[in-house]
Design a protein around this motif. Sequence first.
Motif, PDB file in Angstrom:
ATOM      1  N   PHE A  24       0.813  -1.217   0.000  1.00 51.32           N
ATOM      2  CA  PHE A  24       0.000   0.000   0.000  1.00 51.32           C
ATOM      3  C   PHE A  24       0.848   1.270   0.000  1.00 51.32           C
ATOM      4  O   PHE A  24       0.612   2.192  -0.784  1.00 51.32           O
ATOM      5  N   TYR A  52      -4.436  -4.934  -5.337  1.00 56.16           N
ATOM      6  CA  TYR A  52      -4.274  -3.484  -5.257  1.00 56.16           C
ATOM      7  C   TYR A  52      -5.129  -2.723  -6.272  1.00 56.16           C
ATOM      8  O   TYR A  52      -4.979  -1.504  -6.412  1.00 56.16           O
ATOM      9  N   GLN A  55      -7.125   0.140  -4.577  1.00 62.48           N
ATOM     10  CA  GLN A  55      -6.269   1.246  -4.153  1.00 62.48           C
ATOM     11  C   GLN A  55      -5.768   2.053  -5.345  1.00 62.48           C
ATOM     12  O   GLN A  55      -5.839   3.289  -5.355  1.00 62.48           O
TER      13      GLN A  55
END
Length: 261
Positions: A24, A52, A55
Motif C-alpha cells: 500500500f 491493489y 487502491q
Amino acid sequence: MTENSAKMARKKLVAGNWKMNGNFDANEGLILGFLAEVDEQVDVSVFCPFPYLAQVGKLLEGQQVAFGSQDVSAKASGAYTGEVSVDMLNEFGVTQVLVGHSERRQYHAESSVTVAEKAVAAISGGITPIVCVGETLAEREAGRVEEVIADQLDPVVEQCAKFIENGVWNLVIAYEPVWAIGTGVTASPEQAQEVHAMIRARLNAMLGAEVAQSTRILYGGSVKPGNASEIFAKEDIDGGLIGGAALSSDDFSGIIRAARG
C-alpha cells in the motif's frame, strides 16, 4: 486513413507492469511520484497485482492514467478457483489487461489459443488487451523468430478479427523478447524494430493495411530512461511495456519523458 496519418494517430503508450511487487505505501509513493510527468501527449497505464486494484483505481481517479490487471480469465464465471473474470475487473474500473505475458506462458503453461480466448473475453467486456508475444534466446539463435511470433500471434488475429470496426480494433500488441525480460539485456533498437516491422507486416497480410497501421505495438525488455528514446524513435515502435523500471517513479518518469520526445 492513409498510412502516414495512421502512423501519426498511433500515440505512444508507456505501460508499467508491476508484476508481483508492491504494498500500500509503496504503491502510493510510486504513483504520486510520476503523475507530474503525465500529459495528453503520451498515454500512460499501470498494471498492478489484483489485491491493489481498488487502491490504484482510487489513486488514479481524475488522472490521465489508465490502470489494468496483469491477467484475466477467459471464462465468465464458474468453478475456476483463483481466476478473475472480465466482469469482476469492470467493477474496479479496469480498462486494460495483459494477456499472454511470457511469464504466464512459461510458468502457467498458457497456450496461444488460451491467450486468444482471453483477448476475446477482454474485448467483449470492453477492456483493451495488451497481447504479449516474444521468442526465447534459443528460438532466436535457431532462426525461428518469425515462426514463433506467428504461432503466438495468429490465433489472436483469427479470433479477434471480428471486433474490427472501420479499420481499427481494441487491441494492443507487445513484443517482449524473453531473453531481454529482467535480464538487463536489451534488444538493440534495430533488433526491436525488425520484429515490430515483421509483426506489422503480418497484420497487414492478415487484416489489411488500415488495421496494421492503426495497431499500436509496444516493446518490452529492460527498457530504461537511458535507452528509451532511441528505442521509441523507431518507426514501428509505439511505446513500451515496462517491467523493472516501472517500480521506480524516477525511472518511469524518465521513460514517459522519452516517449514524449
